[in-house]
Design an enzyme around this catalytic site. Structure first.
Site, PDB file in Angstrom:
ATOM      1  N   LYS A 120       0.851  -1.197   0.000  1.00  0.00           N
ATOM      2  CA  LYS A 120       0.000   0.000   0.000  1.00  0.00           C
ATOM      3  C   LYS A 120       0.886   1.246   0.000  1.00  0.00           C
ATOM      4  O   LYS A 120       1.937   1.259   0.656  1.00  0.00           O
ATOM      5  CB  LYS A 120      -0.903  -0.033   1.238  1.00  0.00           C
ATOM      6  CG  LYS A 120      -1.959   1.053   1.308  1.00  0.00           C
ATOM      7  CD  LYS A 120      -2.888   0.828   2.498  1.00  0.00           C
ATOM      8  CE  LYS A 120      -3.957   1.893   2.624  1.00  0.00           C
ATOM      9  NZ  LYS A 120      -4.880   1.644   3.747  1.00  0.00           N
ATOM     10  N   SER A 149      -9.810   1.694   2.654  1.00  0.00           N
ATOM     11  CA  SER A 149      -8.920   2.464   1.823  1.00  0.00           C
ATOM     12  C   SER A 149      -7.850   1.635   1.102  1.00  0.00           C
ATOM     13  O   SER A 149      -7.262   2.108   0.146  1.00  0.00           O
ATOM     14  CB  SER A 149      -8.220   3.533   2.671  1.00  0.00           C
ATOM     15  OG  SER A 149      -7.399   2.931   3.655  1.00  0.00           O
ATOM     16  N   SER A 171     -10.099  -0.734   6.816  1.00  0.00           N
ATOM     17  CA  SER A 171      -9.502  -0.570   5.485  1.00  0.00           C
ATOM     18  C   SER A 171      -8.777  -1.779   4.912  1.00  0.00           C
ATOM     19  O   SER A 171      -8.406  -1.755   3.744  1.00  0.00           O
ATOM     20  CB  SER A 171      -8.538   0.606   5.488  1.00  0.00           C
ATOM     21  OG  SER A 171      -9.271   1.777   5.284  1.00  0.00           O
TER      22      SER A 171
HETATM   23  N1  GLN Z   1     -13.419   4.153   6.106  1.00  0.00           N
HETATM   24  C1  GLN Z   1     -12.767   4.464   7.351  1.00  0.00           C
HETATM   25  C2  GLN Z   1     -12.278   5.886   7.337  1.00  0.00           C
HETATM   26  O1  GLN Z   1     -12.377   6.523   6.330  1.00  0.00           O
HETATM   27  C3  GLN Z   1     -11.651   3.517   7.619  1.00  0.00           C
HETATM   28  C4  GLN Z   1     -10.432   3.805   6.863  1.00  0.00           C
HETATM   29  C5  GLN Z   1      -9.256   2.992   7.280  1.00  0.00           C
HETATM   30  O2  GLN Z   1      -9.399   1.941   7.920  1.00  0.00           O
HETATM   31  N2  GLN Z   1      -8.085   3.491   6.964  1.00  0.00           N
HETATM   32  O3  GLN Z   1     -11.811   6.390   8.311  1.00  0.00           O
END
Ligand code: GLN
Length: 448
Positions: free
Chosen positions: A51, A126, A150
């Site tokens: 990532k 994400s 995410s």
């Molecule tokens: N969708 C969640 C957020 O936007 C989780 C994102 C994540 O786990 N990085 O905060």
């Protein structure tokens, strides 16, 4: 695509051939936009997709943000060092939501990533690039990060396995910080055993991360899908899930019963409290973490009339809308006058959520939960940020409580879209988590 377990047995020549095949396949599937860039370190090793928020020395690492374009990582994250020690090598940067804020991978400055099962649908986020790469057979395995779901949610949307370790198990040194009390790096793989192998490789002590638990026990030597476990299910809590997800939930319960596990019913507090506690905590921490991007120390600078103006221009032009929204929200909840009403209250709620889980884990080994309320939505289906935040209802409490959880594919709906569910374990009990997940995976026998 060969599994990680198989790839670990390849010799140098076979690995180089595999990397060439991967590059050709990635090129042929460019429209998926799973990778931002395909490069590899010179050393030989099993290629792992990374990532874009994990530091790989010499790579341009940007957290999919314009503000970091041009930044070259001067060091390796601890997880990268651990990969290399185990004869694995970083291979390609994966797309993501900007600074890991989002659930769809639409907020990347490199454009959106497609779901490998349906190009008109999101891959989740994400870590959407990592999940799409593995789901499309463009990676053996990948690393992602999970602050509120995410890893698990994109894994569920893309029909693969995604695991979030207990907070503190995996070093965060070299991870682009989003919300430091919630972030964990974890594996995205084709199956549960590969997730266990990759988890064992990246977890363990690290003096460079003060929140690291300094535990070095490994799960793979003792993996046992035949252990009989006591597993909590949540019939009331899943009320907001779609029928597809509810059906998959029942299918998993039946499979677990067939395997001889004991099923008991429990309930969790309404997930709406999780959302509030999470989005206050995460944005407060994000605001603080993002203060370092001022155009002076890292990446891109937009010169202004004076120093103050340079800060303003750099941040105004460098950050995307979702990141700006969160900076505003985070500053608001931390501001004097509102701090008690929002931030402190969110911390109290977090404590209650943690206690609630602890109470259930006095009686059971694992909890079975949905990952997301629906299958992967179509692009544009989530009309506003709140809709997107609601897609996290089943994942974020796990981060607030610091627990380990694993998402694995269970079924497909009528449109052939994958549905994943997660198992949650008590803190530091990854062994039981993987044992249970392996057992469920064997009985479900999901075909991707
Ligand atoms: N969708 C969640 C957020 O936007 C989780 C994102 C994540 O786990 N990085 O905060």
């Amino acid at each position: 695509m060969i599994t990680l377990k198989e790839a670990l047995r390849l010799n140098k020549e076979e690995l180089n051939q595999l990397k060439d095949e991967l590059k050709t396949k990635i090129e042929a599937n460019k429209e998926l936009n799973a990778y931002i860039d395909v490069s590899t370190l010179d050393d030989d090793g099993v290629p792992i997709a990374i990532k874009d928020n994990i530091q790989v020395k010499g790579w341009s690492i940007t957290s999919a943000s314009k503000i970091l374009k041009g930044y070259i990582a001067p060091y390796n994250a601890t997880v990268i060092e651990k990969l290399k020690e185990a004869n694995l090598t970083p291979f390609g940067r994966c797309n993501m939501d900007e600074f890991a804020m989002g659930s769809t991978t639409e907020s990347s400055c490199y454009g959106k990533t497609q779901n490998p099962h349906a190009s008109e649908r999101v891959p989740g986020g994400s870590s959407g690039g990592s999940a799409a790469a593995v789901g499309a057979g463009l990676a053996i395995a990948a690393l992602g990060s999970d602050t509120g779901g995410s890893i698990r949610q994109p894994a569920a949307y893309c029909g693969i396995v995604g695991m979030k370790p207990t907070y503190g198990r995996v070093s965060r040194y070299g991870l682009g910080a989003y919300a430091s009390s919630l972030d964990q790096i974890g594996p995205l793989t084709q199956n549960v055993e590969d997730a266990a192998i990759l988890y064992d490789i990246i977890s363990g002590s690290d003096d460079k991360d003060s929140t690291n638990a300094k535990l070095d026990d490994k799960v793979t030597p003792n993996l046992n899908p035949d252990r009989k476990l006591r597993i909590a299910v949540l019939p009331k809590y899943i009320k907001d899930a779609s029928d597809d997800v509810k059906n998959a939930y029942q299918k998993a319960i039946d499979a677990l019963k067939n395997k001889g596990h004991e099923i008991v019913e429990y309930d969790l507090m309404d997930a709406k409290y999780d959302i509030s506690a999470y989005y206050i905590t995460a944005t407060a921490e994000a605001t603080t973490n993002l203060a370092r991007y001022d155009g002076i120390r890292y990446g891109n600078r937009v010169d202004g009339a004076n120093l103050q103006d340079t800060f303003i221009q750099t941040r105004s032009q460098g950050f995307g809308d979702e990141v700006k929204r969160r900076i505003l929200l985070g500053n608001f909840v931390l501001s004097s006058g509102y701090y008690e009403a929002y931030y402190v209250k969110a911390q109290k709620t977090r404590h209650i959520i943690k206690n609630e889980y602890n109470k259930i884990f006095e009686d059971v080994d694992l909890i079975l939960s949905p990952v997301a309320p629906t299958v992967a939505p179509k692009f544009g289906e989530l009309k506003n940020p709140i809709d997107m935040y609601l897609s996290d209802i089943y994942t974020i409490s796990v981060n607030l409580a610091g627990l380990p959880a694993i998402s694995l594919p269970i079924d497909k709906n009528e449109q052939n879209m994958p549905i994943g569910l997660q198992l949650i374990a008590k803190a530091y009990d990854e062994q039981t988590l993987f044992d249970g997940a392996l057992s469920l995976e064997q009985e479900i026998n999901y075909k991707g």
